[in-house]
Design an enzyme around this catalytic site. Structure first.
Site, PDB file in Angstrom:
ATOM      1  N   HIS A  21      -5.076  -9.549   8.978  1.00  0.00           N
ATOM      2  CA  HIS A  21      -5.798  -8.720   7.999  1.00  0.00           C
ATOM      3  C   HIS A  21      -7.125  -9.387   7.615  1.00  0.00           C
ATOM      4  O   HIS A  21      -8.161  -8.727   7.539  1.00  0.00           O
ATOM      5  CB  HIS A  21      -4.983  -8.551   6.703  1.00  0.00           C
ATOM      6  CG  HIS A  21      -3.686  -7.820   6.851  1.00  0.00           C
ATOM      7  ND1 HIS A  21      -2.491  -8.330   6.415  1.00  0.00           N
ATOM      8  CD2 HIS A  21      -3.395  -6.596   7.365  1.00  0.00           C
ATOM      9  CE1 HIS A  21      -1.519  -7.455   6.643  1.00  0.00           C
ATOM     10  NE2 HIS A  21      -2.041  -6.395   7.223  1.00  0.00           N
ATOM     11  N   LYS A  45       7.285   1.931   0.934  1.00  0.00           N
ATOM     12  CA  LYS A  45       7.857   0.680   1.472  1.00  0.00           C
ATOM     13  C   LYS A  45       8.352  -0.145   0.301  1.00  0.00           C
ATOM     14  O   LYS A  45       7.672  -0.233  -0.720  1.00  0.00           O
ATOM     15  CB  LYS A  45       6.739  -0.134   2.142  1.00  0.00           C
ATOM     16  CG  LYS A  45       6.487   0.157   3.604  1.00  0.00           C
ATOM     17  CD  LYS A  45       5.405  -0.799   4.129  1.00  0.00           C
ATOM     18  CE  LYS A  45       5.168  -0.624   5.611  1.00  0.00           C
ATOM     19  NZ  LYS A  45       4.058  -1.484   6.099  1.00  0.00           N
ATOM     20  N   ARG A  94      -3.763  -3.180  16.627  1.00  0.00           N
ATOM     21  CA  ARG A  94      -3.290  -4.313  17.423  1.00  0.00           C
ATOM     22  C   ARG A  94      -2.772  -3.870  18.777  1.00  0.00           C
ATOM     23  O   ARG A  94      -2.698  -4.664  19.696  1.00  0.00           O
ATOM     24  CB  ARG A  94      -2.152  -5.045  16.668  1.00  0.00           C
ATOM     25  CG  ARG A  94      -2.601  -5.750  15.406  1.00  0.00           C
ATOM     26  CD  ARG A  94      -1.432  -6.077  14.517  1.00  0.00           C
ATOM     27  NE  ARG A  94      -0.752  -4.848  14.131  1.00  0.00           N
ATOM     28  CZ  ARG A  94       0.421  -4.794  13.530  1.00  0.00           C
ATOM     29  NH1 ARG A  94       1.063  -5.902  13.250  1.00  0.00           N
ATOM     30  NH2 ARG A  94       0.957  -3.629  13.220  1.00  0.00           N
ATOM     31  N   SER A 132       3.240  -8.477   8.873  1.00  0.00           N
ATOM     32  CA  SER A 132       3.762  -8.981   7.596  1.00  0.00           C
ATOM     33  C   SER A 132       5.277  -9.147   7.667  1.00  0.00           C
ATOM     34  O   SER A 132       5.830 -10.112   7.146  1.00  0.00           O
ATOM     35  CB  SER A 132       3.385  -8.016   6.471  1.00  0.00           C
ATOM     36  OG  SER A 132       1.987  -7.895   6.399  1.00  0.00           O
TER      37      SER A 132
HETATM   38  N1  COA Z   1      -3.223  -7.931  11.527  1.00  0.00           N
HETATM   39  C1  COA Z   1      -1.944  -8.178  11.190  1.00  0.00           C
HETATM   40  N2  COA Z   1      -1.085  -7.218  10.796  1.00  0.00           N
HETATM   41  C2  COA Z   1      -1.561  -5.979  10.731  1.00  0.00           C
HETATM   42  C3  COA Z   1      -2.867  -5.659  11.075  1.00  0.00           C
HETATM   43  C4  COA Z   1      -3.717  -6.694  11.484  1.00  0.00           C
HETATM   44  N3  COA Z   1      -4.977  -6.466  11.829  1.00  0.00           N
HETATM   45  N4  COA Z   1      -3.023  -4.333  10.935  1.00  0.00           N
HETATM   46  C5  COA Z   1      -1.853  -3.854  10.521  1.00  0.00           C
HETATM   47  N5  COA Z   1      -0.964  -4.845  10.403  1.00  0.00           N
HETATM   48  C6  COA Z   1       0.459  -4.718  10.062  1.00  0.00           C
HETATM   49  C7  COA Z   1       0.769  -4.926   8.641  1.00  0.00           C
HETATM   50  O1  COA Z   1       1.049  -6.292   8.381  1.00  0.00           O
HETATM   51  C8  COA Z   1       1.995  -4.057   8.473  1.00  0.00           C
HETATM   52  O2  COA Z   1       3.113  -4.788   8.943  1.00  0.00           O
HETATM   53  P1  COA Z   1       4.591  -4.470   8.421  1.00  0.00           P
HETATM   54  O3  COA Z   1       4.920  -3.078   8.809  1.00  0.00           O
HETATM   55  O4  COA Z   1       5.367  -5.500   9.117  1.00  0.00           O
HETATM   56  O5  COA Z   1       4.560  -4.642   6.928  1.00  0.00           O
HETATM   57  C9  COA Z   1       1.759  -2.913   9.443  1.00  0.00           C
HETATM   58  O6  COA Z   1       0.819  -3.391  10.358  1.00  0.00           O
HETATM   59  C10 COA Z   1       1.178  -1.646   8.891  1.00  0.00           C
HETATM   60  O7  COA Z   1       1.090  -1.707   7.527  1.00  0.00           O
HETATM   61  P2  COA Z   1      -0.195  -1.456   6.667  1.00  0.00           P
HETATM   62  O8  COA Z   1      -1.471  -1.711   7.403  1.00  0.00           O
HETATM   63  O9  COA Z   1      -0.010  -2.197   5.418  1.00  0.00           O
HETATM   64  O10 COA Z   1      -0.129   0.088   6.505  1.00  0.00           O
HETATM   65  P3  COA Z   1       1.003   0.985   5.886  1.00  0.00           P
HETATM   66  O11 COA Z   1       1.594   1.762   6.955  1.00  0.00           O
HETATM   67  O12 COA Z   1       1.913   0.222   4.994  1.00  0.00           O
HETATM   68  O13 COA Z   1       0.111   1.974   5.013  1.00  0.00           O
HETATM   69  C11 COA Z   1      -1.469   2.590   3.333  1.00  0.00           C
HETATM   70  C12 COA Z   1      -0.555   1.509   3.888  1.00  0.00           C
HETATM   71  C13 COA Z   1      -2.025   2.067   2.032  1.00  0.00           C
HETATM   72  C14 COA Z   1      -2.609   2.874   4.306  1.00  0.00           C
HETATM   73  C15 COA Z   1      -0.674   3.888   3.157  1.00  0.00           C
HETATM   74  O14 COA Z   1       0.554   3.584   2.509  1.00  0.00           O
HETATM   75  C16 COA Z   1      -1.416   4.896   2.312  1.00  0.00           C
HETATM   76  O15 COA Z   1      -2.341   5.537   2.787  1.00  0.00           O
HETATM   77  N6  COA Z   1      -1.004   5.023   1.018  1.00  0.00           N
HETATM   78  C17 COA Z   1      -1.622   5.919   0.068  1.00  0.00           C
HETATM   79  C18 COA Z   1      -0.855   7.254  -0.014  1.00  0.00           C
HETATM   80  C19 COA Z   1      -1.409   8.257   0.951  1.00  0.00           C
HETATM   81  O16 COA Z   1      -2.568   8.634   0.908  1.00  0.00           O
HETATM   82  N7  COA Z   1      -0.547   8.729   1.859  1.00  0.00           N
HETATM   83  C20 COA Z   1      -0.911   9.714   2.852  1.00  0.00           C
HETATM   84  C21 COA Z   1      -1.386   9.055   4.109  1.00  0.00           C
HETATM   85  S1  COA Z   1      -1.770  10.221   5.379  1.00  0.00           S
END
Ligand code: COA
Length: 162
Positions: A21, A45, A94, A132
């Site tokens: 990140h 989550k 990724r 994560s």
């Molecule tokens: N390096 C390392 N890890 C990465 C990464 C990177 N460059 N990019 C993504 N990841 C990992 C994260 O660690 C996470 O891992 P995990 O699943 O083991 O925890 C995973 O990829 C994806 O998680 P994250 O990027 O945190 O996204 P998410 O799917 O949890 O979504 C939001 C988070 C905030 C984008 C989403 O919940 C959201 O949009 N919330 C607001 C409500 C909303 O508008 N909803 C409608 C959406 S259409």
């Protein structure tokens, strides 16, 4: 900010922040005029770290960067982006698996948002395998995760699992 300023919103759960990140945040902070790193508050989550803990860790690990802020996204991502004047949602990629997950979200956000564009940034290859969830699993089982996360996060994980 002037009318031509490009504001990007990089959202995520950051439970916890990893070096993957941070790599995206650092690279994006050199591209956009202003970068908002947004922590999603949705309950989709169940998280290890509270919102406040994640906010603290992100703020501390990014304090060397300019033109950026860390914030909590209280509801819908697109509403928050509009409220903040962000024209771009930034997501890291990724792998192909990430793309399949991201593509419908990007389309939904475009449909329900007002002209918001999702841009994808490819991860640096050394972080392609980090997530994560994996970091939490390794830390929970007592191995050092210092190679995968900022030092503050490694310390916080050690505290959680001691
Ligand atoms: N390096 C390392 N890890 C990465 C990464 C990177 N460059 N990019 C993504 N990841 C990992 C994260 O660690 C996470 O891992 P995990 O699943 O083991 O925890 C995973 O990829 C994806 O998680 P994250 O990027 O945190 O996204 P998410 O799917 O949890 O979504 C939001 C988070 C905030 C984008 C989403 O919940 C959201 O949009 N919330 C607001 C409500 C909303 O508008 N909803 C409608 C959406 S259409």
């Amino acid at each position: 900010m002037s009318a031509s300023t490009t504001i990007a919103l990089y959202p995520g759960s950051f439970d916890p922040l990893t070096n993957g990140h941070l790599d995206i945040i650092e690279r994006a902070s050199h591209i956009f005029d202003h970068l908002i790193v947004g922590i999603g508050a949705s309950q989709a989550k169940s998280t290890l770290f509270s919102l406040e803990e994640r906010l603290g860790l992100l703020s501390s690990a990014t304090k060397h960067l300019k033109h950026m802020e860390v914030a909590i996204i209280p509801g819908l991502l697109v509403d928050f982006a509009e409220q903040k004047g962000a024209q771009v949602i930034l997501r890291g990629l990724r792998s192909e698996t990430d793309f399949s997950y991201e593509f419908p979200m990007a389309m939904m956000n475009r449909r329900i948002g007002h002209n918001i564009e999702t841009l994808f940034m490819a991860t640096s290859d050394e972080y392609a395998y980090i997530s994560s969830t994996l970091v939490k699993e390794v830390a929970r089982l007592g191995k050092s995760v210092e190679a995968f996360v900022p030092q503050q996060v490694a310390q916080a994980l050690q505290e959680k699992f001691k």
